[in-house]
Design an enzyme around this catalytic site. Structure first.
Site, PDB file in Angstrom:
ATOM      1  N   SER A 172     -10.000  -0.528   7.129  1.00  0.00           N
ATOM      2  CA  SER A 172      -9.442  -0.419   5.778  1.00  0.00           C
ATOM      3  C   SER A 172      -8.718  -1.641   5.228  1.00  0.00           C
ATOM      4  O   SER A 172      -8.337  -1.643   4.061  1.00  0.00           O
ATOM      5  CB  SER A 172      -8.506   0.782   5.701  1.00  0.00           C
ATOM      6  OG  SER A 172      -9.273   1.936   5.554  1.00  0.00           O
ATOM      7  N   SER A 184      -9.795   1.960   2.920  1.00  0.00           N
ATOM      8  CA  SER A 184      -8.912   2.729   2.080  1.00  0.00           C
ATOM      9  C   SER A 184      -7.897   1.871   1.320  1.00  0.00           C
ATOM     10  O   SER A 184      -7.306   2.350   0.363  1.00  0.00           O
ATOM     11  CB  SER A 184      -8.138   3.737   2.940  1.00  0.00           C
ATOM     12  OG  SER A 184      -7.305   3.059   3.873  1.00  0.00           O
ATOM     13  N   LYS A 190       0.864  -1.182   0.000  1.00  0.00           N
ATOM     14  CA  LYS A 190       0.000   0.000   0.000  1.00  0.00           C
ATOM     15  C   LYS A 190       0.899   1.230   0.000  1.00  0.00           C
ATOM     16  O   LYS A 190       1.942   1.234   0.678  1.00  0.00           O
ATOM     17  CB  LYS A 190      -0.891  -0.046   1.247  1.00  0.00           C
ATOM     18  CG  LYS A 190      -1.908   1.074   1.352  1.00  0.00           C
ATOM     19  CD  LYS A 190      -2.815   0.903   2.574  1.00  0.00           C
ATOM     20  CE  LYS A 190      -3.863   1.987   2.679  1.00  0.00           C
ATOM     21  NZ  LYS A 190      -4.787   1.775   3.824  1.00  0.00           N
TER      22      LYS A 190
HETATM   23  N1  GLN Z   1     -13.254   4.170   6.297  1.00  0.00           N
HETATM   24  C1  GLN Z   1     -12.707   4.623   7.519  1.00  0.00           C
HETATM   25  C2  GLN Z   1     -12.311   6.063   7.391  1.00  0.00           C
HETATM   26  O1  GLN Z   1     -12.590   6.631   6.395  1.00  0.00           O
HETATM   27  C3  GLN Z   1     -11.526   3.769   7.903  1.00  0.00           C
HETATM   28  C4  GLN Z   1     -10.321   4.076   7.110  1.00  0.00           C
HETATM   29  C5  GLN Z   1      -9.144   3.235   7.505  1.00  0.00           C
HETATM   30  O2  GLN Z   1      -9.273   2.197   8.157  1.00  0.00           O
HETATM   31  N2  GLN Z   1      -7.978   3.717   7.134  1.00  0.00           N
HETATM   32  O3  GLN Z   1     -11.762   6.651   8.261  1.00  0.00           O
END
Ligand code: GLN
Length: 486
Positions: A175, A151, A76
Site C-alpha cells: 500500500s 490503500s 494517512k
Molecule cells: N492491496 C492489499 C490489500 O488489499 C494491500 C493493502 C495494504 O498494503 N494495506 O490487502
C-alpha cells in the site's frame, strides 16, 4: 515552490528564503484549489497547521536548525492524531477523535514537522485502488478517470499533485509502493519493526508497516531518520541501531549486485509498457556499475494466496474491537446486545472489510485452522527462506512494482480477485518483513511506471543509496502531474 524537494525546502528555511508559515499557507492554498479534483484529503487542519508553522518559525529564529523543522506534510488517516478526526477511511470511525498521537506522529512533531491534515485511504487499508473508502474514491492526478492505487491512495495522489512535499503511508501488502508507482512518486516501506506501529489503526499486525511517499529517495531518507528506532510502546519494534540514512546516499553503487528473480520476469500478465520501463531501469543501473544476476524465488506464486489467508485472519481478529460499545459507530435503537453488535458492524463496515472478516474468521475456525492458517504460516516461512538464500548471492533484488499502470476507476472494483492480483510483486516483501522502495522509472502511454528494489532486513540505507544514485541520472521523479495552478 511545488517542484521543490524537502531537501531544498529545508535549505530555503535554513537560509530564511521563506518561512514555515509561508510554506504552509502555500500548500494549504494548493489543497484548496486542487483537492476538489482529487478527493485526497479527508480532513484539512488549517488552523493547527498554521499554529505549528508559527511555532517552527520561532524555533528557527532562536537558532534551531533540524532538517524537518517547519516542513509541512500530511498523514494517512490511519495514524491516530490527538484531537483530530481519525477515520481509517471507514464509516465505523467517522465520529472518532483520537485521544493520543501515533508514535510516528509524535516523532514528526518532535522534529518540528507541520501537519496539513489527514489523507484518504481504502477502508481500514484494505484495497489497491482507494475505491473502498467511505469518503469516496481518490483520482489519479495523471488521469482523473484512473485510480491512484491503494490503500495509501490519498497519500500518493496528494504527493503526485504536490499538495504536500511528502506524505505518510502504511504498507501491509504493497500500500505504499503500489500507489507510489501508479502516481509517479517515490515510496519506502521500511523493514517490519523498523518504525513503530503504535497508534496506527491495525489491519494485519504481522504485516503492517509505516513509511512515506516523497519526491525522492533523499527525501525518504530525511523522513526516515526521525521515525526509525525502538518504541517501548510497540513490542514488535526492534532495538537496532539507527544509522543516518542520508550519510550513504552518495556512495557509488559500482560493483553492487542486484538479483532479478526469474519468476517475476516471465512476462505473463505484464503490460508491455511496464516491461519496457523496467528494462530501461536495469540498463541505467548497469551504467551506474551495478552487476545483475538471475536469481530464483521458487515460492513466488504462493505469495498472493498466502497473504490472503494471513491478512484476513489477522484483520478478523483486529477488527473485532469495533463492536459499537467502546467507540466508533453505533446503530440506532438497538433492541438488545446482540442486535447492537450485529447492526453496528453491518452498518459501520463496508463490503470489502466484511469480505475479509468473513474469510479471516473462516480460516481461523476449528477444523479449517490447520488446513489454511497453519499451512499459510508454514509457506510464509518458506517465502522468507527464499529471500534469505537470494540475499546470500546479491545485495538487492529488483522487480517491477506493479504489473500494469493505473487502471480505470471502477475497472476492477467488481472483481476482487483481479484487484488482489495487482499486488503480486509487492506482497512478498511484507510476508518476509523486508524493506522495499518503489521509484519512478518512466511512463507508458503517459502514465507513470515504478520499479521496486528490495533489501535484506534493516538495509534501508543500501536501498536508499541505490535509489538516490538512480535519481541522479534520471528525471522521472521530477515530473509532476499536469494539474498545476502556478
Ligand atoms: N492491496 C492489499 C490489500 O488489499 C494491500 C493493502 C495494504 O498494503 N494495506 O490487502
Amino acid at each position: 515552490m511545488s517542484h521543490k524537494t524537502i531537501a531544498e525546502l529545508s535549505a530555503d528555511l535554513a537560509q530564511k528564503k521563506c518561512s514555515s508559515v509561508e510554506l504552509t499557507r502555500y500548500y494549504l492554498q494548493r489543497i484548496k484549489t486542487l483537492d476538489p479534483l482529487l478527493n485526497s484529503f479527508i480532513t484539512v487542519t488549517e488552523e493547527k497547521a498554521l499554529a505549528q508553522a508559527a511555532a517552527a518559525d520561532e524555533r528557527r529564529a532562536k537558532g534551531e536548525n533540524m532538517p524537518l523543522l517547519g516542513i509541512p506534510i500530511a498523514h494517512k488517516d490511519i495514524f491516530c492524531t490527538e484531537g483530530i478526526k481519525t477515520t481509517s477511511g471507514s464509516k465505523m470511525l467517522d465520529n472518532f477523535i483520537a485521544p493520543y498521537d501515533a508514535t510516528v506522529v509524535t516523532k514528526y512533531k518532535e522534529a518540528g514537522v507541520v501537519c496539513l491534515g489527514k489523507l484518504n485511504m481504502d477502508e481500514f487499508a484494505m484495497g489497491s485502488s482507494n475505491e473502498t473508502s467511505y469518503y469516496g474514491a481518490v483520482k489519479n492526478p495523471w488521469d482523473l478517470t484512473r485510480v491512484p492505487g491503494g490503500s495509501s491512495g490519498g497519500s500518493s495522489a496528494a504527493m503526485a499533485a504536490r499538495l504536500a512535499p511528502a506524505t505518510t503511508g502504511t504498507d501491509t501488502g504493497g500500500s505504499i509502493r503500489q500507489p507510489a508507482a501508479l502516481c509517479g512518486v517515490t515510496g519506502l516501506k521500511p523493514t517490519y519493526g523498523r518504525v513503530s506501529r503504535f497508534g496506527m489503526i491495525a489491519f494485519a499486525s504481522s504485516l503492517d508497516q509505516a513509511g512515506m511517499l516523497a519526491a525522492t529517495a533523499e527525501d525518504c531518507a530525511i523522513l526516515l531518520n526521525p521515525i526509525a528506532g525502538h518504541d517501548p510502546k510497540d513490542s514488535t519494534s526492534l532495538d537496532q541501531p539507527v544509522p543516518d540514512y542520508t550519510a550513504t546516499l552518495n556512495n557509488s553503487i559500482g560493483g553492487m549486485t542486484i538479483g532479478l528473480p526469474k519468476e517475476y520476469f516471465t512476462g505473463e500478465g505484464m503490460d508491455a509498457g511496464v516491461t519496457k520501463a523496467v528494462e530501461a531501469a536495469i540498463a541505467q543501473f548497469k551504467k551506474l556499475g551495478a552487476v545483475f544476476k538471475e536469481i530464483s524465488l521458487p515460492t513466488t506464486d504462493l505469495c498472493v494466496p498466502t497473504y490472503y489467508v494471513v491478512a484476513p485472519a489477522e484483520c478478523s481478529s483486529n477488527l473485532s474491537r469495533f463492536d459499537g460499545v467502546r467507540y466508533g459507530y453505533r446503530c440506532e435503537d438497538p433492541k438488545n446486545l446482540l442486535d447492537l453488535y450485529e447492526r453496528s458492524r453491518s452498518e459501520g463496515f463496508g463490503e470489502e472489510v466484511k469480505r475479509r472478516i468473513i474469510i479471516g474468521t473462516y480460516v481461523l475456525s476449528a477444523g479449517y485452522y490447520d488446513a489454511f492458517y497453519l499451512k499459510a504460516q508454514k509457506i510464509r516461512r518458506l517465502i522468507s527462506n527464499d529471500f534469505e538464500a537470494a540475499f546470500k548471492e546479491v545485495d538487492l533484488v529488483l522487480a517491477p512494482t506493479t504489473p500494469s499502470t493505473a487502471f480505470k476507476l471502477g475497472e476492477k472494483s467488481a472483481d476482487p480477485l483481479s484487484m488482489y492480483l495487482s499486488d503480486i510483486f509487492t506482497i512478498s516483501a511484507n510476508l518476509a518483513g523486508l524493506p522495499a522502495i518503489s521509484i519512478p522509472a518512466g511512463f507508458a502511454e503517459g502514465l507513470p511506471v515504478g520499479v521496486q528494489l528490495l533489501a535484506p532486513h534493516f538495509q534501508e540505507a543500501k536501498l536508499l543509496n541505490a535509489a538516490h544514485q538512480f535519481q541522479q541520472v534520471t528525471d522521472f521523479h521530477q515530473k509532476i502531474a499536469p494539474l498545476n495552478v502556478e
